[in-house]
Design a protein around this motif. Structure first.
Motif, mmCIF file in Angstrom:
data_model
loop_
_atom_site.group_PDB
_atom_site.id
_atom_site.type_symbol
_atom_site.label_atom_id
_atom_site.label_comp_id
_atom_site.label_asym_id
_atom_site.label_seq_id
_atom_site.Cartn_x
_atom_site.Cartn_y
_atom_site.Cartn_z
ATOM 1 N N MET B 14 0.830 -1.201 0.000
ATOM 2 C CA MET B 14 0.000 0.000 0.000
ATOM 3 C C MET B 14 0.864 1.249 0.000
ATOM 4 O O MET B 14 0.573 2.217 -0.708
ATOM 5 C CB MET B 14 -0.905 0.003 1.245
ATOM 6 N N ASP B 16 3.810 1.599 -1.152
ATOM 7 C CA ASP B 16 4.404 1.760 -2.482
ATOM 8 C C ASP B 16 3.390 2.302 -3.478
ATOM 9 O O ASP B 16 3.704 3.137 -4.319
ATOM 10 C CB ASP B 16 4.963 0.422 -2.984
ATOM 11 N N MET B 17 2.154 1.782 -3.380
ATOM 12 C CA MET B 17 1.131 2.221 -4.337
ATOM 13 C C MET B 17 0.778 3.687 -4.112
ATOM 14 O O MET B 17 0.610 4.452 -5.062
ATOM 15 C CB MET B 17 -0.126 1.371 -4.193
ATOM 16 N N ASN B 19 2.714 5.880 -2.787
ATOM 17 C CA ASN B 19 3.884 6.641 -3.202
ATOM 18 C C ASN B 19 3.877 6.857 -4.709
ATOM 19 O O ASN B 19 4.072 7.964 -5.196
ATOM 20 C CB ASN B 19 5.135 5.897 -2.759
ATOM 21 N N LEU B 20 3.618 5.778 -5.426
ATOM 22 C CA LEU B 20 3.619 5.848 -6.888
ATOM 23 C C LEU B 20 2.617 6.891 -7.382
ATOM 24 O O LEU B 20 2.943 7.780 -8.162
ATOM 25 C CB LEU B 20 3.291 4.467 -7.461
ATOM 26 N N VAL B 23 3.526 10.633 -6.058
ATOM 27 C CA VAL B 23 4.712 11.227 -6.682
ATOM 28 C C VAL B 23 4.397 11.582 -8.126
ATOM 29 O O VAL B 23 4.768 12.636 -8.624
ATOM 30 C CB VAL B 23 5.916 10.263 -6.582
ATOM 31 N N GLU B 24 3.643 10.708 -8.778
ATOM 32 C CA GLU B 24 3.234 10.960 -10.149
ATOM 33 C C GLU B 24 2.426 12.255 -10.241
ATOM 34 O O GLU B 24 2.524 12.994 -11.206
ATOM 35 C CB GLU B 24 2.383 9.787 -10.637
ATOM 36 N N ALA B 25 1.632 12.498 -9.202
ATOM 37 C CA ALA B 25 0.791 13.692 -9.211
ATOM 38 C C ALA B 25 1.562 14.923 -8.738
ATOM 39 O O ALA B 25 0.997 16.012 -8.655
ATOM 40 C CB ALA B 25 -0.426 13.467 -8.318
ATOM 41 N N THR B 85 -11.368 -0.259 3.414
ATOM 42 C CA THR B 85 -11.508 -1.247 2.362
ATOM 43 C C THR B 85 -12.894 -1.202 1.751
ATOM 44 O O THR B 85 -13.065 -1.259 0.550
ATOM 45 C CB THR B 85 -11.226 -2.658 2.889
ATOM 46 N N TRP B 103 -12.124 10.319 3.576
ATOM 47 C CA TRP B 103 -11.709 8.941 3.406
ATOM 48 C C TRP B 103 -11.479 8.598 1.945
ATOM 49 O O TRP B 103 -11.954 9.287 1.049
ATOM 50 C CB TRP B 103 -12.731 7.984 3.993
ATOM 51 N N LYS B 106 -10.548 1.782 -0.621
ATOM 52 C CA LYS B 106 -9.633 0.862 -1.298
ATOM 53 C C LYS B 106 -10.444 -0.168 -2.067
ATOM 54 O O LYS B 106 -11.491 -0.584 -1.575
ATOM 55 C CB LYS B 106 -8.752 0.135 -0.275
ATOM 56 N N PRO B 107 -10.023 -0.693 -3.174
ATOM 57 C CA PRO B 107 -8.823 -0.263 -3.887
ATOM 58 C C PRO B 107 -9.046 1.072 -4.587
ATOM 59 O O PRO B 107 -10.085 1.265 -5.214
ATOM 60 C CB PRO B 107 -8.611 -1.367 -4.923
ATOM 61 N N ASP B 109 -7.959 4.204 -7.225
ATOM 62 C CA ASP B 109 -7.112 4.498 -8.371
ATOM 63 C C ASP B 109 -6.498 5.865 -8.115
ATOM 64 O O ASP B 109 -6.944 6.612 -7.244
ATOM 65 C CB ASP B 109 -7.880 4.420 -9.691
ATOM 66 N N VAL B 114 -5.847 11.305 -5.725
ATOM 67 C CA VAL B 114 -5.367 12.673 -5.891
ATOM 68 C C VAL B 114 -6.532 13.655 -5.744
ATOM 69 O O VAL B 114 -6.400 14.738 -5.178
ATOM 70 C CB VAL B 114 -4.657 12.821 -7.256
ATOM 71 N N ALA B 116 -9.185 13.240 -3.826
ATOM 72 C CA ALA B 116 -9.526 13.385 -2.414
ATOM 73 C C ALA B 116 -8.513 14.287 -1.712
ATOM 74 O O ALA B 116 -8.880 15.095 -0.860
ATOM 75 C CB ALA B 116 -9.558 12.009 -1.746
#
Lengths: 723, 122
Positions: B14, B16-17, B19-20, B23-25, B85, B103, B106-107, B109, B114, B116
């Motif tokens: 989680m 890592d996800m 973070n990905l 950081v992309e945003a 969840t 809130w 999960k899951p 996207d 971004v 929220a």
């Protein structure tokens, strides 16, 4: 590998950890330790797996984890007691979860027959209401061929959907202090609202007290918003989703004046034609209801495009996660271990030079050297500890084997583990999995009796397999014991005779008979069942242990059970060896192979043919190998009476005697690969560097014996190997 | 200067996800592995603009973590988004009572995530 694939890999790694956590937690609960912390950890493990699986759309896994998690949640909140039958189902569910994870990792789908029944069992336990079945599984279960397809509804949110007319909403919004208490901000909500269309905001600040009476945490403002938008009320409400209940909110739709539609149409046409600005066509707005309010704010969708800064420099600043552990590539650790090995050798060489230089034992140099020596040893041990891993993960895997084999054989068995915290080199742990699995299978398949037999013998119907690890004098001792029937010696003997492994009239002690099961080609089962047999004999187990520099022994007591004891080195980087010399050369014999050393008396050594010799030892004959001659250091055989004999035991428990000139020392040596530095040399396993800087070769005892056997094979055949 | 988001989750996946996606945003991301660690991070590192936290965590769970953040005058104004969840009403309410700002279901996207964050970030 792209980032997503890396994260997926992380996910599966984490699944392994969670599954281990789950299993140990469930086992603890099964033993009656259902404290909240354990139950929580167990719940969290499944919850985490579900969360990650959802992100990767592993639907089977999500579906199963969801139901399993519900059961665990019921236990957590006390609606379900962790009774034995419930724990049994939970443990089985944990196994299925592991299978689903494994299948997902391999990119496959697990056969539904393998997991749906357990899913149903779990569902029955948790008594999940009808409504939730549909949510999590029901729909899919009804139509197995149904594959969920991800639809993209993003376009629906696109502004100015042509088929929807613009309407005007009047929104009254009065925050309560709780709204600010949770760090929500009215201005941010208004900003969100402005993204939906054009709006006029009037703030009612009449409730604002004088500064002296102002409560900094209080909520004093109220807003009235006129919003012209193509979106519907639900979308407007969504903006207030986080603050629902923390504010007074009313949304009313005011009928849209027709010119608004025309204006919108003009704006859209202009936008599509690339007209510079929509503001030119901006229609006059209706006056807000309470125009007398002191504050006024006009915002439009175009104004709120505050994207965060460019991603390039953000990625640069990305902060690595801080945690109590770090992950390091193996080759770095191995390089460090290698360097420390060099350091140890160097230190030993320095010691020897200093001793040769004749310093007094109390001199500062010797004292300093002692400290250096101690430090070096500590560094070496610490570095070895990096590669060390507790045997816990290995032991946990075994509890599943116990369950499976017990189920398949109709026996009842439980696994008791001890000393799980004991640590061994990671490679040893990994390579121990197969032999250990086999021993456990055997313990249940062959060792334990059926519940009926056990009851008849006055034993508890459930058999116990004990798995323990302890540290003893620089080695790890792993024991697998069962409280079953013990080895049936009459049958073992009979089989060994039938297979030609021993002579019919051979006189064997109990221990010698027990050890026959390690001989290649021995198997007491007529048909290879897939439980204990798997076509692998105990000789393979023994060979794997020996290959790890370990030893295995068996003790069995009829009616009480058997114990297999394995002694393993803590690491594969160093070796306990006996330093010997022959023909002026220094060699190292691995200590694990050595049974005993002796000086032969005259009459013990018998010539056999031209150049083969055998040694008589306690009534049996073993082939005698002159190491110096076998390795080509000298051509004339040594005189056995001035030499030393090292009795060794090799694969398949064959005994041989090695003849060397003298024994120098017994010590730990750092293993240096010969292949990596030079090339493979027959009969030599590796090399090491001695304290005086000389290279000493480590003997590959098995290879040496195998080659020499060609010469003395006949001699070997004539004398039954009584051991 | 991009905004800093503190993510608190015991699952490496989680973290890592998150973070990905973040950081992309264009956000900067700091990470904590549980509530206790999250509090340590708050005290030690630079103050984040938004906190994203999981609820089920060892040592100190999301509810306890949020309450602790809200009790501290220095951090009480930081928006906190919780990861749940399910669209579980009971959990959301508990989180809100503890002081959660909003809130993320999960899951998630990256668009939802971004979105929220933008909604609560000043």
């Amino acid at each position: 590998m792209d980032t997503m694939a890396t994260i997926k890999q992380t996910f599966f790694q984490e699944c392994e950890e969670q599954l281990a956590e789950l299993e140990s937690g469930l086992l603890a609960m099964n033993e009656g330790f259902a404290d909240p912390e354990t139950v929580n950890a167990v719940f969290r493990a499944v919850h985490s797996i579900k969360g990650g699986a959802g992100a990767f759309r592993l639907d089977d896994l999500v579906r199963f984890a969801h139901i399993f998690e519900t059961v665990l949640d019921q236990i957590r909140i006390g609606h379900l007691a962790p009774a034995p039958e419930i724990m049994k189902i939970s443990l089985r569910a944990a196994d299925v979860l592991a299978d689903l994870v494994a299948a997902a990792r391999d990119g496959e789908r697990l056969d539904e027959a393998k997991w749906l029944p357990v899913l149903e069992e779990c569902r029955a336990l948790s008594d999940i209401p009808e409504s939730e079945r549909g949510d999590a599984a029901g729909g899919i279960a009804a139509a197995p061929d149904f594959q969920p397809v991800r639809a993209n509804f993003d376009d629906i949110d696109a502004p100015a959907a042509p088929d929807r007319a613009q309407r005007i909403f009047t929104i009254h919004f009065k925050p309560k202090r709780e709204l600010y208490g949770n760090a929500n901000e009215s201005v941010l909500l208004l900003r969100e609202l402005a993204r939906l269309g054009r709006m006029t905001v009037a703030c009612d600040a009449t409730a604002l007290p004088l500064l002296g009476e102002l409560d900094a945490d209080g909520a004093y403002f109220a807003w009235t918003i006129e919003l012209a938008t193509t979106r519907d009320e639900a979308e407007i409400r969504e903006v207030f989703e986080f603050v629902e209940g923390d504010c007074e909110l009313s949304i009313d739709c005011v009928a849209a004046p027709p010119q608004q539609d025309v204006a919108a149409l003009i704006r859209r046409v202009q936008a599509e034609m690339g007209a510079p600005s929509a503001s030119a066509a901006s229609p006059s707005h209706q006056a807000p209801a309470n125009a007398g309010a002191p504050l006024r704010l006009v915002a439009s969708a175009e104004a709120s495009q505050d994207r965060p800064a460019a991603k390039a420099d953000a990625a640069k600043d990305e902060i690595a996660p801080s945690s109590a552990t770090i992950r390091v590539a193996f080759d770095r650790v191995d390089r460090l271990i290698n360097l420390v090995g060099e350091l140890v050798i160097n230190q030993a060489m320095l010691s020897q030079r200093i001793v040769e230089a004749g310093f007094a034992s109390g001199s500062a140099v010797i004292v300093g050297l002692d400290e250096l020596q101690q430090l070096t040893r500590e560094i070496q041990e610490s570095v070895m500890a990096i590669r060390a891993q507790p045997v816990k993960s290995l032991f946990q895997r075994m509890s599943r084997i116990v369950r499976e084999v017990a189920d398949a054989t109709g026996k009842s068995a439980r696994l008791k583990t001890e000393g799980e915290a004991a640590e061994i080199d990671k490679t040893v742990v990994e390579r121990l999995a197969d032999p250990l699995t086999h021993l456990i299978r055997n313990a249940i398949g062959h060792g334990l009796e059926t519940p009926q037999q056990r009851a008849a013998r006055g034993k508890p119907p459930e058999g116990t397999v004990r798995l323990s690890a302890t540290h003893r004098s620089g080695r790890v001792i792993i024991e697998v014991s069962d409280d079953g029937g013990g080895i049936d010696r009459a049958r073992v003997r009979e089989v060994a005779i039938r297979r030609g492994l021993i002579a019919e009239e051979a006189q064997l002690t109990d221990s010698e008979i027990d050890n026959l099961i390690f001989l290649p080609g021995f198997s007491t089962v007529a048909t290879l069942s897939n439980i204990s047999g798997r076509g692998v004999g105990m000789d393979v187990v023994k060979r794997s242990i020996l290959a790890l520099g370990g030893r295995i022994a068996i003790v069995s007591e009829p009616g009480k059970g058997s114990t297999f004891t394995m002694s393993l080195p803590l690491t594969l980087a160093v070796l306990d060896g006996m330093v010997v010399s022959t023909s002026g050369q220094t060699l190292v014999v691995p200590l694990t192979a050595i049974v005993e050393t002796l000086r032969p008396r005259s009459g013990d050594v018998h010539a056999l043919g031209m150049d083969a010799q055998v040694l008589a030892i306690r009534g049996s004959f073993v082939p005698l190998i002159d190491v110096g001659q076998a390795l080509g250091f000298r051509s004339a055989p040594a005189d056995p009476l001035t030499s030393v004999v090292i009795l060794i035991e090799t694969e398949g428990r064959a005994r041989n005697a090695l003849l060397v000139d003298a024994i120098q020392d017994q010590r730990q040596v750092v293993i240096k690969s010969l292949e990596a530095n030079y090339r493979h040399v027959p009969d030599i396993a590796a090399a090491t560097i001695l304290g005086d800087g000389r290279v000493a070769l480590i003997l590959d005892v098995d290879a040496l014996v195998a080659r020499s056997r060609g010469i003395v094979a006949q001699a070997d055949l004539q004398f039954a190997e009584a051991g | 200067m991009s905004k800093v988001i503190l993510t608190v989750d015991d699952s490496r996946t989680m973290r890592d996800m998150l973070n990905l996606a973040l950081v992309e945003a264009g956000y900067r991301v700091t990470q904590a592995v549980d509530g206790l660690h999250g509090l340590e991070m708050l005290r030690g590192e630079e103050t984040p603009h938004v906190i994203v936290t999981d609820l089920n965590m060892p040592k100190l769970d999301g509810f306890g973590f949020i309450e602790a953040v809200r009790r501290d005058a220095r951090f009480r104004a930081i928006p906190i988004l919780v990861l749940t969840t399910e669209s579980d009403g009971e959990k959301k309410n508990r989180a809100r009572q503890a002081g959660a700002t909003g809130w993320i279901v999960k899951p998630f996207d990256s668009v939802k995530l971004v979105d929220a964050i933008r909604r609560v970030a000043a």
